[in-house]
Design a protein around this motif. Sequence first.
Motif, PDB file in Angstrom:
ATOM      1  N   ALA A   1       0.820  -1.215   0.000  1.00 12.29           N
ATOM      2  CA  ALA A   1       0.000   0.000   0.000  1.00 12.29           C
ATOM      3  C   ALA A   1       0.856   1.270   0.000  1.00 12.29           C
ATOM      4  CB  ALA A   1      -0.913  -0.022   1.233  1.00 12.29           C
ATOM      5  N   ALA A   2       2.122   1.158  -0.400  1.00 12.56           N
ATOM      6  CA  ALA A   2       3.017   2.336  -0.378  1.00 12.56           C
ATOM      7  C   ALA A   2       2.455   3.440  -1.270  1.00 12.56           C
ATOM      8  CB  ALA A   2       4.413   1.939  -0.835  1.00 12.56           C
ATOM      9  N   SER A   3       2.620   4.692  -0.838  1.00 10.18           N
ATOM     10  CA  SER A   3       2.050   5.804  -1.605  1.00 10.18           C
ATOM     11  C   SER A   3       2.942   6.151  -2.801  1.00 10.18           C
ATOM     12  CB  SER A   3       1.927   7.042  -0.711  1.00 10.18           C
ATOM     13  OG  SER A   3       3.224   7.553  -0.445  1.00 10.18           O
ATOM     14  N   ASP A   4       2.322   6.774  -3.810  1.00 14.59           N
ATOM     15  CA  ASP A   4       3.091   7.182  -4.991  1.00 14.59           C
ATOM     16  C   ASP A   4       4.186   8.166  -4.603  1.00 14.59           C
ATOM     17  OD1 ASP A   4       1.673   5.534  -6.619  1.00 14.59           O
ATOM     18  OD2 ASP A   4       0.241   7.086  -7.276  1.00 14.59           O
ATOM     19  N   LYS A   5       3.858   9.037  -3.659  1.00 13.46           N
ATOM     20  CA  LYS A   5       4.832  10.044  -3.233  1.00 13.46           C
ATOM     21  C   LYS A   5       6.087   9.360  -2.647  1.00 13.46           C
ATOM     22  CE  LYS A   5       5.059  13.673   0.229  1.00 13.46           C
ATOM     23  NZ  LYS A   5       4.943  13.049   1.532  1.00 13.46           N
ATOM     24  N   ASP A   6       5.852   8.359  -1.809  1.00 12.73           N
ATOM     25  CA  ASP A   6       6.999   7.653  -1.216  1.00 12.73           C
ATOM     26  C   ASP A   6       7.783   6.889  -2.282  1.00 12.73           C
ATOM     27  OD1 ASP A   6       6.457   8.654   1.243  1.00 12.73           O
ATOM     28  OD2 ASP A   6       5.618   6.803   2.091  1.00 12.73           O
ATOM     29  N   LYS A   7       7.070   6.331  -3.261  1.00  8.48           N
ATOM     30  CA  LYS A   7       7.775   5.566  -4.317  1.00  8.48           C
ATOM     31  C   LYS A   7       8.749   6.455  -5.078  1.00  8.48           C
ATOM     32  CE  LYS A   7       3.828   2.859  -5.087  1.00  8.48           C
ATOM     33  NZ  LYS A   7       2.687   2.766  -6.011  1.00  8.48           N
ATOM     34  N   THR A   8       8.370   7.713  -5.301  1.00  6.67           N
ATOM     35  CA  THR A   8       9.277   8.595  -6.053  1.00  6.67           C
ATOM     36  C   THR A   8      10.578   8.831  -5.280  1.00  6.67           C
ATOM     37  OG1 THR A   8       8.365  10.619  -5.095  1.00  6.67           O
ATOM     38  CG2 THR A   8       7.353   9.856  -7.139  1.00  6.67           C
ATOM     39  N   LYS A   9      10.517   8.688  -3.952  1.00  2.00           N
ATOM     40  CA  LYS A   9      11.734   8.918  -3.147  1.00  2.00           C
ATOM     41  C   LYS A   9      12.774   7.809  -3.335  1.00  2.00           C
ATOM     42  CE  LYS A   9       9.605  11.289   0.797  1.00  2.00           C
ATOM     43  NZ  LYS A   9       9.399  11.147   2.249  1.00  2.00           N
ATOM     44  N   LEU A  10      12.338   6.659  -3.891  1.00  2.00           N
ATOM     45  CA  LEU A  10      13.262   5.521  -4.058  1.00  2.00           C
ATOM     46  C   LEU A  10      14.441   5.888  -4.953  1.00  2.00           C
ATOM     47  CD1 LEU A  10      10.707   2.593  -4.471  1.00  2.00           C
ATOM     48  CD2 LEU A  10      12.467   2.738  -2.699  1.00  2.00           C
ATOM     49  N   LYS A  11      14.189   6.805  -5.872  1.00  2.00           N
ATOM     50  CA  LYS A  11      15.207   7.196  -6.855  1.00  2.00           C
ATOM     51  C   LYS A  11      16.527   7.612  -6.193  1.00  2.00           C
ATOM     52  CE  LYS A  11      15.616  10.268 -10.868  1.00  2.00           C
ATOM     53  NZ  LYS A  11      15.775   9.239 -11.886  1.00  2.00           N
ATOM     54  N   HIS A  12      16.408   8.330  -5.089  1.00  2.00           N
ATOM     55  CA  HIS A  12      17.622   8.869  -4.467  1.00  2.00           C
ATOM     56  C   HIS A  12      18.026   8.075  -3.227  1.00  2.00           C
ATOM     57  CE1 HIS A  12      17.432  12.109  -7.274  1.00  2.00           C
ATOM     58  NE2 HIS A  12      16.160  12.305  -6.945  1.00  2.00           N
ATOM     59  N   SER A  13      17.617   6.812  -3.197  1.00  2.00           N
ATOM     60  CA  SER A  13      17.871   6.028  -1.990  1.00  2.00           C
ATOM     61  C   SER A  13      18.377   4.633  -2.361  1.00  2.00           C
ATOM     62  CB  SER A  13      16.548   5.912  -1.221  1.00  2.00           C
ATOM     63  OG  SER A  13      16.568   4.801  -0.389  1.00  2.00           O
ATOM     64  N   ASP A  14      19.205   4.057  -1.487  1.00  2.00           N
ATOM     65  CA  ASP A  14      19.648   2.670  -1.685  1.00  2.00           C
ATOM     66  C   ASP A  14      18.876   1.706  -0.784  1.00  2.00           C
ATOM     67  OD1 ASP A  14      21.341   3.159  -3.714  1.00  2.00           O
ATOM     68  OD2 ASP A  14      23.193   3.053  -2.531  1.00  2.00           O
ATOM     69  N   THR A  15      17.852   2.184  -0.113  1.00  2.00           N
ATOM     70  CA  THR A  15      16.982   1.290   0.664  1.00  2.00           C
ATOM     71  C   THR A  15      16.343   0.301  -0.310  1.00  2.00           C
ATOM     72  OG1 THR A  15      16.518   2.973   2.333  1.00  2.00           O
ATOM     73  CG2 THR A  15      14.898   1.198   2.109  1.00  2.00           C
ATOM     74  N   VAL A  16      16.481  -0.992  -0.013  1.00  2.00           N
ATOM     75  CA  VAL A  16      15.929  -1.998  -0.927  1.00  2.00           C
ATOM     76  C   VAL A  16      14.462  -2.250  -0.561  1.00  2.00           C
ATOM     77  CG1 VAL A  16      16.143  -4.346  -1.831  1.00  2.00           C
ATOM     78  CG2 VAL A  16      18.208  -3.074  -1.182  1.00  2.00           C
ATOM     79  N   ALA A  17      13.596  -2.171  -1.559  1.00  2.00           N
ATOM     80  CA  ALA A  17      12.180  -2.508  -1.379  1.00  2.00           C
ATOM     81  C   ALA A  17      12.069  -4.031  -1.477  1.00  2.00           C
ATOM     82  CB  ALA A  17      11.351  -1.837  -2.462  1.00  2.00           C
ATOM     83  N   VAL A  18      11.881  -4.688  -0.332  1.00  2.00           N
ATOM     84  CA  VAL A  18      11.774  -6.155  -0.343  1.00  2.00           C
ATOM     85  C   VAL A  18      10.290  -6.513  -0.498  1.00  2.00           C
ATOM     86  CG1 VAL A  18      12.175  -8.291   0.933  1.00  2.00           C
ATOM     87  CG2 VAL A  18      13.863  -6.449   1.038  1.00  2.00           C
ATOM     88  N   LEU A  19       9.946  -7.025  -1.657  1.00  2.00           N
ATOM     89  CA  LEU A  19       8.541  -7.330  -1.957  1.00  2.00           C
ATOM     90  C   LEU A  19       8.263  -8.798  -1.679  1.00  2.00           C
ATOM     91  CD1 LEU A  19       8.267  -5.218  -5.239  1.00  2.00           C
ATOM     92  CD2 LEU A  19       8.021  -4.515  -2.844  1.00  2.00           C
ATOM     93  N   LEU A  20       7.075  -9.049  -1.142  1.00  2.00           N
ATOM     94  CA  LEU A  20       6.743 -10.374  -0.621  1.00  2.00           C
ATOM     95  C   LEU A  20       5.409 -10.838  -1.238  1.00  2.00           C
ATOM     96  CD1 LEU A  20       7.601  -9.223   3.019  1.00  2.00           C
ATOM     97  CD2 LEU A  20       9.086 -10.560   1.521  1.00  2.00           C
ATOM     98  N   PRO A  21       5.402 -11.111  -2.536  1.00  2.00           N
ATOM     99  CA  PRO A  21       4.130 -11.393  -3.207  1.00  2.00           C
ATOM    100  C   PRO A  21       3.473 -12.695  -2.755  1.00  2.00           C
ATOM    101  CG  PRO A  21       5.973 -11.756  -4.713  1.00  2.00           C
ATOM    102  CD  PRO A  21       6.545 -11.111  -3.485  1.00  2.00           C
ATOM    103  N   GLY A  22       4.257 -13.591  -2.154  1.00  2.00           N
ATOM    104  CA  GLY A  22       3.661 -14.818  -1.613  1.00  2.00           C
ATOM    105  C   GLY A  22       2.688 -14.483  -0.491  1.00  2.00           C
ATOM    106  N   THR A  23       2.951 -13.398   0.225  1.00  2.00           N
ATOM    107  CA  THR A  23       2.081 -12.981   1.329  1.00  2.00           C
ATOM    108  C   THR A  23       0.763 -12.423   0.787  1.00  2.00           C
ATOM    109  OG1 THR A  23       4.073 -12.448   2.564  1.00  2.00           O
ATOM    110  CG2 THR A  23       2.008 -11.559   3.421  1.00  2.00           C
TER     111      THR A  23
END
Length: 411
Positions: free
Chosen positions: A268-290
Amino acid sequence: MNDLIIQNIKQLILPKSTKRPLKGAELDELNIIKNGTVVVKDGKIVYAGEYTEHYEALEKIDATGKVVSPALVDAHTHLVHGGSREHEMTLKRQGLSYLEILERGGGILSTVTATREATEEALFKKAERDLLIMMHHGVLAVESKSGYGLDKENEFKQLRVSRRLQDKYGIEMRHTFLGPHAVPKEAVSNEMFLQEMIDLLPEVKGLADFADIFCETGVFSIEESRRYMQAAKAQGFRVKIHADEIDPLGGLGLAIDEEAISADHLVAASDKDKTKLKHSDTVAVLLPGTTFYLGKDDYADARGMLEHDGAIAIATDFNPGSCVTNNLQMVMAIAALKLKLSPNEVWNAVTVNAAKAIDVDAGTINEGDKANIVIWNAPNHEYIPYHYGINHVDTVLQEGRIIVKHDLTLQ
Ligand code: NIG
Ligand code: FE
């Protein structure tokens, strides 16, 4: 003399060795060699690349018709836990949601009761079996969280079990303190319980690599999560967060602000937060099995995150409630189908980028790397997420030694 040569490899998968996680379009770049050769000496890679006759070795493996890759990395698991929750399937059929089951004292809290009741030995045996299943499915690097003790004695018991497993099997592991995973029944208030967990951090330091928190409606708020993450960082921890799994609270933005090593779930991450990924090395760990197991239709917006130049990884989230599988290959299939990832993106997300999400030296087989390798009974790399739900492993090599060998012979 070299120890081992793997020859005639139909497809040799060589993810890039990089300092930073792969981001955006880089995720779709994967070096795949036809007719590859891998040479191993003293448990390390001497050569991985195109066919060559240059090397001699004591032992030969013929990988005709097969894929060879680095061993997989499972970057988010709740490996150590007591009991199981199959009875919740009935509650779900009756229409109760994950958070409603938790509110009634079930869900995570019922696993807390089972974990507290289990002896350290019983927990070890159960987690050992689950770890061996992972290894049989080609995983040789695992992140393992506490979070079902919710008090000092039982959180530490879980972390000790996790560390003993690493000692026994010599695989790459990272251990994560997830004390603030839920608020236990005996807590006077969220506030006081969170403070108790923060006060444990100095002692946890010797047992855990990362500190994690469940930021969700009815569990911990953004403000509480920020407080915890800052306290953990002050103690020298790298931080992680279960963020925006069900409700859009803004956990991704918080993770990026706090320079978390990863932010996990993010459905449910917001679009605004997603745009911040560009300048970050924080890895988005996605868990589609959940998402699949919770029976939801909306999956994390992996494509949107990649468009914003984000770094993503895929993991199982193996746990007894919201994702009851330790088969990362199955989750690779769900990622391909539901997150709309290309085969190259899927492979990078369970190797190099997963390794970055937990800071392990794994996920590549380039010269000098540990020879942690999987030989797959599959004609190409796309086949593994395609033929789903089964185990495609032919052979697993840990530091050049065969530890798993599958064949279909009947007794
Ligand atoms: O990552 N969301 C919170 N924690 C786990 C689930 C744990 C459980 O249900 O036992 C997760 O999904
Ligand atoms: Fe989790």
